[in-house]
Design an enzyme around this catalytic site. Structure first.
Site, PDB file in Angstrom:
ATOM      1  N   LYS A  27       0.857  -1.177   0.000  1.00 49.25           N
ATOM      2  CA  LYS A  27       0.000   0.000   0.000  1.00 49.25           C
ATOM      3  C   LYS A  27       0.895   1.230   0.000  1.00 49.25           C
ATOM      4  O   LYS A  27       2.049   1.168   0.448  1.00 49.25           O
ATOM      5  CB  LYS A  27      -0.858   0.008   1.269  1.00 49.25           C
ATOM      6  CG  LYS A  27      -2.088   0.877   1.185  1.00 49.25           C
ATOM      7  CD  LYS A  27      -3.276   0.136   0.638  1.00 49.25           C
ATOM      8  CE  LYS A  27      -4.486   1.039   0.528  1.00 49.25           C
ATOM      9  NZ  LYS A  27      -5.674   0.304   0.104  1.00 49.25           N
TER      10      LYS A  27
ATOM     11  N   GLY B 132     -21.011   6.781   4.612  1.00 48.86           N
ATOM     12  CA  GLY B 132     -20.060   7.177   3.576  1.00 48.86           C
ATOM     13  C   GLY B 132     -20.589   6.789   2.205  1.00 48.86           C
ATOM     14  O   GLY B 132     -20.655   5.609   1.868  1.00 48.86           O
ATOM     15  N   VAL B 133     -20.995   7.805   1.433  1.00 50.89           N
ATOM     16  CA  VAL B 133     -21.550   7.511   0.102  1.00 50.89           C
ATOM     17  C   VAL B 133     -20.669   8.153  -0.961  1.00 50.89           C
ATOM     18  O   VAL B 133     -21.109   8.937  -1.790  1.00 50.89           O
ATOM     19  CB  VAL B 133     -23.038   7.920  -0.014  1.00 50.89           C
ATOM     20  CG1 VAL B 133     -23.894   6.939   0.747  1.00 50.89           C
ATOM     21  CG2 VAL B 133     -23.286   9.341   0.518  1.00 50.89           C
ATOM     22  N   GLY B 134     -19.382   7.794  -0.907  1.00 52.28           N
ATOM     23  CA  GLY B 134     -18.423   8.216  -1.923  1.00 52.28           C
ATOM     24  C   GLY B 134     -18.453   7.224  -3.074  1.00 52.28           C
ATOM     25  O   GLY B 134     -19.513   6.716  -3.448  1.00 52.28           O
TER      26      GLY B 134
ATOM     27  N   VAL C  22     -17.513   4.032  -3.459  1.00 50.11           N
ATOM     28  CA  VAL C  22     -18.072   2.700  -3.210  1.00 50.11           C
ATOM     29  C   VAL C  22     -19.492   2.805  -2.662  1.00 50.11           C
ATOM     30  O   VAL C  22     -20.410   2.135  -3.140  1.00 50.11           O
ATOM     31  CB  VAL C  22     -17.191   1.904  -2.217  1.00 50.11           C
ATOM     32  CG1 VAL C  22     -17.800   0.537  -1.952  1.00 50.11           C
ATOM     33  CG2 VAL C  22     -15.778   1.745  -2.767  1.00 50.11           C
TER      34      VAL C  22
HETATM   35  P1  NAI Z   1     -14.373   7.893  -1.104  1.00 53.19           P
HETATM   36  O1  NAI Z   1     -13.407   8.890  -0.573  1.00 53.19           O
HETATM   37  O2  NAI Z   1     -14.856   8.026  -2.495  1.00 53.19           O
HETATM   38  O3  NAI Z   1     -15.678   7.890  -0.155  1.00 53.19           O
HETATM   39  C1  NAI Z   1     -15.618   7.943   1.225  1.00 53.19           C
HETATM   40  C2  NAI Z   1     -16.821   8.767   1.673  1.00 53.19           C
HETATM   41  O4  NAI Z   1     -16.874   8.749   3.101  1.00 53.19           O
HETATM   42  C3  NAI Z   1     -16.735  10.236   1.238  1.00 53.19           C
HETATM   43  O5  NAI Z   1     -17.952  10.607   0.617  1.00 53.19           O
HETATM   44  C4  NAI Z   1     -16.501  10.972   2.547  1.00 53.19           C
HETATM   45  O6  NAI Z   1     -17.070  12.278   2.543  1.00 53.19           O
HETATM   46  C5  NAI Z   1     -17.194  10.054   3.538  1.00 53.19           C
HETATM   47  N1  NAI Z   1     -16.752  10.191   4.913  1.00 53.19           N
HETATM   48  C6  NAI Z   1     -15.509  10.422   5.404  1.00 53.19           C
HETATM   49  N2  NAI Z   1     -15.544  10.473   6.753  1.00 53.19           N
HETATM   50  C7  NAI Z   1     -16.813  10.249   7.114  1.00 53.19           C
HETATM   51  C8  NAI Z   1     -17.482  10.173   8.357  1.00 53.19           C
HETATM   52  N3  NAI Z   1     -16.844  10.347   9.514  1.00 53.19           N
HETATM   53  N4  NAI Z   1     -18.823   9.907   8.365  1.00 53.19           N
HETATM   54  C9  NAI Z   1     -19.485   9.740   7.206  1.00 53.19           C
HETATM   55  N5  NAI Z   1     -18.910   9.817   5.994  1.00 53.19           N
HETATM   56  C10 NAI Z   1     -17.598  10.077   5.948  1.00 53.19           C
HETATM   57  O7  NAI Z   1     -13.740   6.456  -0.819  1.00 53.19           O
HETATM   58  P2  NAI Z   1     -14.197   5.067  -1.447  1.00 53.19           P
HETATM   59  O8  NAI Z   1     -13.329   4.755  -2.595  1.00 53.19           O
HETATM   60  O9  NAI Z   1     -15.676   5.062  -1.618  1.00 53.19           O
HETATM   61  O10 NAI Z   1     -13.790   4.068  -0.279  1.00 53.19           O
HETATM   62  C11 NAI Z   1     -14.597   3.941   0.894  1.00 53.19           C
HETATM   63  C12 NAI Z   1     -13.939   2.950   1.854  1.00 53.19           C
HETATM   64  O11 NAI Z   1     -13.814   1.683   1.228  1.00 53.19           O
HETATM   65  C13 NAI Z   1     -12.505   3.341   2.298  1.00 53.19           C
HETATM   66  O12 NAI Z   1     -12.309   2.897   3.616  1.00 53.19           O
HETATM   67  C14 NAI Z   1     -11.628   2.547   1.352  1.00 53.19           C
HETATM   68  O13 NAI Z   1     -10.362   2.299   1.901  1.00 53.19           O
HETATM   69  C15 NAI Z   1     -12.436   1.279   1.228  1.00 53.19           C
HETATM   70  N6  NAI Z   1     -12.160   0.552   0.003  1.00 53.19           N
HETATM   71  C16 NAI Z   1     -12.320   1.168  -1.203  1.00 53.19           C
HETATM   72  C17 NAI Z   1     -12.051   0.458  -2.350  1.00 53.19           C
HETATM   73  C18 NAI Z   1     -12.297   1.055  -3.702  1.00 53.19           C
HETATM   74  O14 NAI Z   1     -12.302   0.304  -4.686  1.00 53.19           O
HETATM   75  N7  NAI Z   1     -12.494   2.360  -3.803  1.00 53.19           N
HETATM   76  C19 NAI Z   1     -11.550  -0.918  -2.316  1.00 53.19           C
HETATM   77  C20 NAI Z   1     -11.523  -1.491  -0.984  1.00 53.19           C
HETATM   78  C21 NAI Z   1     -11.776  -0.752   0.124  1.00 53.19           C
END
Ligand code: NAI
Length: 354
Positions: free
Chosen positions: A80, A181-183, A185
Protein backbone atom coordinates in the site's frame (compact mmCIF):
# COMPACT_ATOMS: atom_id res chain seq x y z
CA UNK A 1 10.27 6.05 17.12
CA UNK A 2 11.62 3.41 14.75
CA UNK A 3 9.13 1.87 12.37
CA UNK A 4 10.11 -1.51 13.82
CA UNK A 5 8.63 -0.41 17.15
CA UNK A 6 5.33 0.63 15.62
CA UNK A 7 2.50 -1.59 16.93
CA UNK A 8 1.31 -2.05 13.34
CA UNK A 9 4.66 -3.40 12.12
CA UNK A 10 4.28 -7.07 11.24
CA UNK A 11 7.49 -8.22 9.58
CA UNK A 12 6.88 -5.97 6.56
CA UNK A 13 9.42 -6.69 3.85
CA UNK A 14 10.12 -3.12 2.89
CA UNK A 15 9.02 0.39 3.85
CA UNK A 16 10.05 3.21 1.56
CA UNK A 17 9.85 6.83 2.64
CA UNK A 18 9.60 8.99 -0.47
CA UNK A 19 10.39 12.69 -0.53
CA UNK A 20 10.72 14.87 -3.59
CA UNK A 21 11.91 18.35 -2.64
CA UNK A 22 11.07 19.80 -6.06
CA UNK A 23 7.37 18.87 -6.08
CA UNK A 24 6.95 18.68 -2.30
CA UNK A 25 5.80 15.05 -2.44
CA UNK A 26 5.86 13.13 0.84
CA UNK A 27 4.74 9.53 0.53
CA UNK A 28 5.32 6.14 2.10
CA UNK A 29 5.18 2.82 0.28
CA UNK A 30 4.90 -0.32 2.42
CA UNK A 31 5.48 -3.77 0.96
CA UNK A 32 4.10 -6.23 3.49
CA UNK A 33 4.60 -9.50 1.64
CA UNK A 34 5.59 -10.65 -1.83
CA UNK A 35 5.25 -14.31 -0.91
CA UNK A 36 2.34 -14.91 -3.30
CA UNK A 37 3.46 -12.40 -5.96
CA UNK A 38 4.04 -8.66 -6.44
CA UNK A 39 2.66 -6.58 -3.59
CA UNK A 40 -0.50 -4.91 -4.87
CA UNK A 41 -2.56 -2.24 -3.16
CA UNK A 42 -3.84 1.23 -3.78
CA UNK A 43 -2.40 4.60 -3.00
CA UNK A 44 -4.27 6.73 -0.45
CA UNK A 45 -4.13 10.51 -0.53
CA UNK A 46 -4.86 11.78 2.96
CA UNK A 47 -4.04 14.64 5.29
CA UNK A 48 -2.32 13.04 8.27
CA UNK A 49 -1.81 14.95 11.51
CA UNK A 50 1.79 13.70 11.63
CA UNK A 51 4.18 11.25 9.96
CA UNK A 52 3.66 8.58 12.63
CA UNK A 53 -0.04 8.43 11.79
CA UNK A 54 0.85 7.97 8.12
CA UNK A 55 3.30 5.17 8.93
CA UNK A 56 0.75 3.37 11.10
CA UNK A 57 -1.89 3.69 8.40
CA UNK A 58 0.31 2.37 5.60
CA UNK A 59 1.56 -0.53 7.74
CA UNK A 60 -1.96 -1.61 8.66
CA UNK A 61 -3.33 -1.13 5.16
CA UNK A 62 -0.49 -3.03 3.47
CA UNK A 63 -0.86 -6.00 5.82
CA UNK A 64 -4.58 -5.90 5.09
CA UNK A 65 -3.76 -6.11 1.37
CA UNK A 66 -1.69 -9.28 1.87
CA UNK A 67 -4.65 -10.85 3.61
CA UNK A 68 -7.15 -9.50 1.12
CA UNK A 69 -5.25 -10.62 -1.97
CA UNK A 70 -4.64 -14.07 -0.53
CA UNK A 71 -8.28 -14.50 0.46
CA UNK A 72 -9.41 -13.32 -2.98
CA UNK A 73 -7.35 -16.17 -4.49
CA UNK A 74 -5.00 -13.77 -6.30
CA UNK A 75 -1.34 -14.46 -7.06
CA UNK A 76 -0.41 -11.21 -5.40
CA UNK A 77 1.27 -10.09 -2.22
CA UNK A 78 0.21 -7.09 -0.20
CA UNK A 79 1.37 -3.49 -0.31
CA UNK A 80 0.00 0.00 0.00
CA UNK A 81 1.10 3.59 -0.41
CA UNK A 82 0.04 6.81 1.25
CA UNK A 83 0.65 10.31 -0.03
CA UNK A 84 0.69 12.82 2.80
CA UNK A 85 -1.56 15.53 1.44
CA UNK A 86 -1.13 19.21 2.08
CA UNK A 87 -4.61 20.36 3.25
CA UNK A 88 -4.09 23.77 1.64
CA UNK A 89 -3.70 22.49 -1.93
CA UNK A 90 -4.65 19.60 -4.22
CA UNK A 91 -2.06 17.00 -5.13
CA UNK A 92 -0.14 18.26 -8.15
CA UNK A 93 0.81 16.55 -11.39
CA UNK A 94 4.48 16.89 -10.43
CA UNK A 95 3.84 15.12 -7.13
CA UNK A 96 1.99 12.29 -8.86
CA UNK A 97 4.82 11.91 -11.37
CA UNK A 98 7.37 11.87 -8.57
CA UNK A 99 5.30 9.18 -6.84
CA UNK A 100 5.28 7.18 -10.08
CA UNK A 101 9.07 7.37 -10.23
CA UNK A 102 9.31 5.98 -6.70
CA UNK A 103 6.98 3.12 -7.66
CA UNK A 104 9.22 2.44 -10.66
CA UNK A 105 12.29 2.13 -8.41
CA UNK A 106 10.63 -0.92 -6.82
CA UNK A 107 10.74 -2.67 -10.22
CA UNK A 108 7.33 -4.26 -10.02
CA UNK A 109 7.53 -5.54 -6.46
CA UNK A 110 4.79 -2.99 -5.70
CA UNK A 111 1.79 -2.32 -7.97
CA UNK A 112 -0.25 0.78 -7.23
CA UNK A 113 -3.87 1.72 -7.97
CA UNK A 114 -6.63 4.01 -6.66
CA UNK A 115 -7.63 4.33 -3.04
CA UNK A 116 -9.29 7.12 -1.07
CA UNK A 117 -8.54 10.51 -2.61
CA UNK A 118 -7.17 9.16 -5.91
CA UNK A 119 -8.73 9.06 -9.36
CA UNK A 120 -8.33 7.33 -12.71
CA UNK A 121 -6.78 10.57 -13.98
CA UNK A 122 -4.22 10.45 -11.19
CA UNK A 123 -3.35 6.87 -12.17
CA UNK A 124 -2.85 7.99 -15.77
CA UNK A 125 -0.33 10.59 -14.62
CA UNK A 126 1.47 8.03 -12.44
CA UNK A 127 1.48 5.65 -15.43
CA UNK A 128 3.56 8.16 -17.37
CA UNK A 129 6.43 7.24 -15.03
CA UNK A 130 5.83 3.54 -14.32
CA UNK A 131 3.97 0.63 -15.79
CA UNK A 132 3.37 -0.88 -12.35
CA UNK A 133 0.01 0.78 -12.01
CA UNK A 134 -3.58 -0.36 -12.51
CA UNK A 135 -6.94 1.34 -12.38
CA UNK A 136 -6.38 2.90 -15.80
CA UNK A 137 -9.17 3.42 -18.34
CA UNK A 138 -10.15 -0.02 -19.65
CA UNK A 139 -10.14 -1.21 -23.23
CA UNK A 140 -13.60 -2.34 -24.38
CA UNK A 141 -14.67 -5.56 -22.63
CA UNK A 142 -11.45 -5.72 -20.61
CA UNK A 143 -10.92 -5.33 -16.89
CA UNK A 144 -9.77 -1.91 -15.72
CA UNK A 145 -10.85 1.56 -14.75
CA UNK A 146 -11.98 2.86 -11.39
CA UNK A 147 -12.15 -0.27 -9.19
CA UNK A 148 -14.78 1.11 -6.81
CA UNK A 149 -17.86 -0.13 -8.75
CA UNK A 150 -16.44 -3.68 -8.52
CA UNK A 151 -15.73 -3.14 -4.83
CA UNK A 152 -19.36 -2.12 -4.41
CA UNK A 153 -20.51 -5.20 -6.36
CA UNK A 154 -18.48 -7.40 -4.01
CA UNK A 155 -19.95 -5.72 -0.95
CA UNK A 156 -23.42 -6.21 -2.42
CA UNK A 157 -22.77 -9.95 -2.89
CA UNK A 158 -21.36 -10.04 0.63
CA UNK A 159 -24.47 -8.40 2.07
CA UNK A 160 -26.62 -10.92 0.21
CA UNK A 161 -24.57 -13.78 1.69
CA UNK A 162 -24.77 -12.33 5.21
CA UNK A 163 -28.50 -11.75 4.94
CA UNK A 164 -29.05 -15.29 3.67
CA UNK A 165 -26.96 -16.67 6.51
CA UNK A 166 -28.17 -14.60 9.45
CA UNK A 167 -31.70 -13.60 8.41
CA UNK A 168 -32.37 -16.68 6.27
CA UNK A 169 -33.76 -14.66 3.38
CA UNK A 170 -32.67 -14.53 -0.24
CA UNK A 171 -34.57 -11.43 -1.30
CA UNK A 172 -33.33 -7.99 -0.32
CA UNK A 173 -36.79 -6.49 -0.92
CA UNK A 174 -37.56 -4.20 2.02
CA UNK A 175 -34.20 -4.91 3.71
CA UNK A 176 -33.19 -1.91 5.85
CA UNK A 177 -29.58 -0.87 5.26
CA UNK A 178 -27.58 2.02 6.78
CA UNK A 179 -24.64 3.13 4.64
CA UNK A 180 -21.94 5.27 6.27
CA UNK A 181 -20.06 7.18 3.58
CA UNK A 182 -21.55 7.51 0.10
CA UNK A 183 -18.42 8.22 -1.92
CA UNK A 184 -17.21 6.04 -4.80
CA UNK A 185 -18.07 2.70 -3.21
CA UNK A 186 -20.96 3.73 -0.98
CA UNK A 187 -22.87 5.43 -3.80
CA UNK A 188 -22.52 2.42 -6.11
CA UNK A 189 -23.58 0.15 -3.26
CA UNK A 190 -26.66 2.30 -2.64
CA UNK A 191 -27.63 1.92 -6.28
CA UNK A 192 -27.29 -1.87 -6.22
CA UNK A 193 -29.23 -2.13 -2.95
CA UNK A 194 -31.94 0.21 -4.21
CA UNK A 195 -32.25 -1.80 -7.43
CA UNK A 196 -32.70 -4.93 -5.28
CA UNK A 197 -35.52 -3.31 -3.33
CA UNK A 198 -33.69 -2.36 -0.13
CA UNK A 199 -34.55 0.72 1.94
CA UNK A 200 -31.61 3.02 2.63
CA UNK A 201 -30.40 5.34 5.36
CA UNK A 202 -27.22 7.29 4.64
CA UNK A 203 -24.74 9.64 6.29
CA UNK A 204 -21.74 11.46 4.90
CA UNK A 205 -19.71 14.52 5.90
CA UNK A 206 -20.33 15.70 2.34
CA UNK A 207 -23.95 16.85 2.35
CA UNK A 208 -24.34 17.03 -1.41
CA UNK A 209 -23.53 13.31 -1.66
CA UNK A 210 -26.24 12.58 0.90
CA UNK A 211 -28.71 14.70 -1.05
CA UNK A 212 -27.87 12.83 -4.23
CA UNK A 213 -28.58 9.45 -2.58
CA UNK A 214 -31.90 10.78 -1.27
CA UNK A 215 -32.91 12.07 -4.70
CA UNK A 216 -31.68 9.10 -6.72
CA UNK A 217 -32.53 6.17 -4.44
CA UNK A 218 -35.07 7.44 -1.93
CA UNK A 219 -32.52 7.19 0.87
CA UNK A 220 -33.15 8.91 4.18
CA UNK A 221 -30.42 11.03 5.77
CA UNK A 222 -29.18 10.33 9.28
CA UNK A 223 -26.85 12.41 11.47
CA UNK A 224 -23.20 11.32 11.29
CA UNK A 225 -23.18 9.99 14.84
CA UNK A 226 -26.34 7.91 14.40
CA UNK A 227 -25.62 5.90 11.27
CA UNK A 228 -23.62 3.07 12.85
CA UNK A 229 -26.17 2.54 15.59
CA UNK A 230 -29.21 2.89 13.30
CA UNK A 231 -32.10 0.48 13.82
CA UNK A 232 -31.65 -1.46 10.58
CA UNK A 233 -30.98 -4.99 9.32
CA UNK A 234 -27.51 -4.22 7.94
CA UNK A 235 -24.94 -1.53 8.70
CA UNK A 236 -22.50 -0.95 5.84
CA UNK A 237 -19.47 1.16 6.85
CA UNK A 238 -18.12 2.66 3.61
CA UNK A 239 -16.14 5.64 4.90
CA UNK A 240 -13.00 5.22 6.97
CA UNK A 241 -11.63 2.75 9.51
CA UNK A 242 -12.03 2.03 13.25
CA UNK A 243 -15.77 2.69 13.29
CA UNK A 244 -16.39 -0.50 15.28
CA UNK A 245 -15.14 0.01 18.81
CA UNK A 246 -16.39 -0.77 22.32
CA UNK A 247 -18.64 2.31 22.32
CA UNK A 248 -20.28 1.84 18.95
CA UNK A 249 -20.62 -1.92 19.36
CA UNK A 250 -22.48 -1.45 22.66
CA UNK A 251 -24.99 0.73 20.80
CA UNK A 252 -25.49 -1.45 17.71
CA UNK A 253 -29.07 -2.29 16.81
CA UNK A 254 -28.25 -4.31 13.71
CA UNK A 255 -27.41 -8.00 13.53
CA UNK A 256 -25.15 -7.63 10.46
CA UNK A 257 -22.17 -5.35 9.74
CA UNK A 258 -21.02 -5.67 6.14
CA UNK A 259 -19.34 -2.78 4.36
CA UNK A 260 -16.39 -1.66 2.26
CA UNK A 261 -14.27 0.39 4.65
CA UNK A 262 -10.80 -0.94 5.42
CA UNK A 263 -9.86 -1.68 9.04
CA UNK A 264 -13.38 -1.33 10.41
CA UNK A 265 -12.46 -2.92 13.75
CA UNK A 266 -10.65 -0.46 16.03
CA UNK A 267 -8.88 -3.47 17.59
CA UNK A 268 -8.99 -7.21 16.98
CA UNK A 269 -10.82 -7.60 20.29
CA UNK A 270 -13.73 -5.68 18.81
CA UNK A 271 -14.35 -8.70 16.61
CA UNK A 272 -14.88 -10.71 19.78
CA UNK A 273 -17.25 -8.01 21.10
CA UNK A 274 -19.29 -8.24 17.90
CA UNK A 275 -19.35 -12.02 18.17
CA UNK A 276 -20.44 -11.85 21.82
CA UNK A 277 -23.17 -9.38 20.87
CA UNK A 278 -24.49 -11.78 18.23
CA UNK A 279 -23.61 -9.45 15.36
CA UNK A 280 -22.49 -11.14 12.15
CA UNK A 281 -19.43 -9.25 10.90
CA UNK A 282 -18.25 -9.68 7.31
CA UNK A 283 -14.44 -9.28 7.57
CA UNK A 284 -13.60 -6.08 5.71
CA UNK A 285 -10.77 -7.34 3.56
CA UNK A 286 -12.82 -10.30 2.37
CA UNK A 287 -15.97 -8.39 1.46
CA UNK A 288 -14.17 -5.40 -0.12
CA UNK A 289 -11.94 -7.43 -2.49
CA UNK A 290 -13.93 -6.67 -5.66
CA UNK A 291 -11.73 -3.74 -6.61
CA UNK A 292 -8.46 -5.59 -6.19
CA UNK A 293 -9.81 -8.52 -8.19
CA UNK A 294 -10.47 -6.03 -10.98
CA UNK A 295 -7.02 -4.46 -10.53
CA UNK A 296 -5.29 -7.85 -10.63
CA UNK A 297 -7.11 -8.90 -13.78
CA UNK A 298 -6.31 -5.56 -15.42
CA UNK A 299 -2.62 -5.67 -14.51
CA UNK A 300 -2.11 -9.20 -15.73
CA UNK A 301 -4.55 -8.75 -18.65
CA UNK A 302 -5.79 -12.19 -17.64
CA UNK A 303 -9.56 -11.80 -17.61
CA UNK A 304 -12.46 -10.12 -19.37
CA UNK A 305 -14.85 -7.85 -17.53
CA UNK A 306 -17.40 -10.68 -17.41
CA UNK A 307 -14.86 -12.99 -15.78
CA UNK A 308 -14.07 -10.29 -13.23
CA UNK A 309 -17.78 -10.14 -12.35
CA UNK A 310 -17.83 -13.89 -11.85
CA UNK A 311 -14.83 -13.76 -9.52
CA UNK A 312 -16.30 -10.85 -7.59
CA UNK A 313 -19.52 -12.80 -7.08
CA UNK A 314 -17.49 -15.56 -5.41
CA UNK A 315 -16.94 -13.21 -2.47
CA UNK A 316 -20.39 -14.28 -1.24
CA UNK A 317 -19.44 -17.96 -1.08
CA UNK A 318 -16.11 -17.13 0.59
CA UNK A 319 -17.91 -15.20 3.32
CA UNK A 320 -20.41 -18.01 3.81
CA UNK A 321 -17.52 -20.40 4.47
CA UNK A 322 -16.13 -17.97 7.07
CA UNK A 323 -19.54 -17.55 8.74
CA UNK A 324 -19.99 -21.33 8.94
CA UNK A 325 -16.56 -21.90 10.42
CA UNK A 326 -17.04 -19.07 12.91
CA UNK A 327 -20.29 -20.59 14.12
CA UNK A 328 -18.88 -24.11 14.27
CA UNK A 329 -15.71 -23.16 16.17
CA UNK A 330 -17.35 -20.34 18.17
CA UNK A 331 -14.59 -17.99 17.06
CA UNK A 332 -15.17 -14.46 15.66
CA UNK A 333 -15.26 -14.12 11.89
CA UNK A 334 -12.25 -11.75 11.82
CA UNK A 335 -10.11 -14.35 13.57
CA UNK A 336 -11.25 -17.08 11.18
CA UNK A 337 -10.41 -14.88 8.19
CA UNK A 338 -7.00 -13.90 9.61
CA UNK A 339 -6.08 -17.53 10.22
CA UNK A 340 -7.13 -18.52 6.71
CA UNK A 341 -5.17 -15.59 5.23
CA UNK A 342 -2.03 -16.24 7.29
CA UNK A 343 -2.06 -19.84 6.14
CA UNK A 344 -2.29 -18.67 2.53
CA UNK A 345 0.56 -16.16 2.75
CA UNK A 346 2.80 -18.55 4.60
CA UNK A 347 2.88 -16.75 7.94
CA UNK A 348 1.59 -19.23 10.43
CA UNK A 349 0.71 -19.24 14.10
CA UNK A 350 2.58 -16.81 16.29
CA UNK A 351 2.43 -13.98 13.79
CA UNK A 352 1.10 -10.79 15.27
CA UNK A 353 -2.17 -9.83 13.63
CA UNK A 354 -3.91 -6.46 13.61
P1 NAI B 1 -14.37 7.89 -1.10
O1 NAI B 1 -13.41 8.89 -0.57
O2 NAI B 1 -14.86 8.03 -2.49
O3 NAI B 1 -15.68 7.89 -0.16
C1 NAI B 1 -15.62 7.94 1.22
C2 NAI B 1 -16.82 8.77 1.67
O4 NAI B 1 -16.87 8.75 3.10
C3 NAI B 1 -16.73 10.24 1.24
O5 NAI B 1 -17.95 10.61 0.62
C4 NAI B 1 -16.50 10.97 2.55
O6 NAI B 1 -17.07 12.28 2.54
C5 NAI B 1 -17.19 10.05 3.54
N1 NAI B 1 -16.75 10.19 4.91
C6 NAI B 1 -15.51 10.42 5.40
N2 NAI B 1 -15.54 10.47 6.75
C7 NAI B 1 -16.81 10.25 7.11
C8 NAI B 1 -17.48 10.17 8.36
N3 NAI B 1 -16.84 10.35 9.51
N4 NAI B 1 -18.82 9.91 8.37
C9 NAI B 1 -19.49 9.74 7.21
N5 NAI B 1 -18.91 9.82 5.99
C10 NAI B 1 -17.60 10.08 5.95
O7 NAI B 1 -13.74 6.46 -0.82
P2 NAI B 1 -14.20 5.07 -1.45
O8 NAI B 1 -13.33 4.75 -2.59
O9 NAI B 1 -15.68 5.06 -1.62
O10 NAI B 1 -13.79 4.07 -0.28
C11 NAI B 1 -14.60 3.94 0.89
C12 NAI B 1 -13.94 2.95 1.85
O11 NAI B 1 -13.81 1.68 1.23
C13 NAI B 1 -12.50 3.34 2.30
O12 NAI B 1 -12.31 2.90 3.62
C14 NAI B 1 -11.63 2.55 1.35
O13 NAI B 1 -10.36 2.30 1.90
C15 NAI B 1 -12.44 1.28 1.23
N6 NAI B 1 -12.16 0.55 0.00
C16 NAI B 1 -12.32 1.17 -1.20
C17 NAI B 1 -12.05 0.46 -2.35
C18 NAI B 1 -12.30 1.06 -3.70
O14 NAI B 1 -12.30 0.30 -4.69
N7 NAI B 1 -12.49 2.36 -3.80
C19 NAI B 1 -11.55 -0.92 -2.32
C20 NAI B 1 -11.52 -1.49 -0.98
C21 NAI B 1 -11.78 -0.75 0.12
Amino acid sequence: MSVFDNAAFERHERIVHCTDPVSGLRAIIAVHSTHRGPAAGGCRLWHYANANDAVTDVLRLSQGMSYKNAMAGLDLGGGKAVIMADPSQDVTEDQLRAFGRFVETLRGSYITAEDVGMTVEAMQIIASETRHVAGLPPEAGKAGGDPSPKTADGVFHGIRAAVAYRLERDSLEGLRVAVQGVGHVGANLCKALHDAGAKLWVADINESRVEHMCDAYGAQPLPLDEIITADVDVVAPCALGAVLNANTIAGLRTSIVAGAANNQLATDQDGQLLFNAGVLYAPDYVINAGGIINVACEYSASASDAEVDQRVEEIGARLKAIFEQSERLEVPTNVIADEMAKGLIGRGAGTKAH
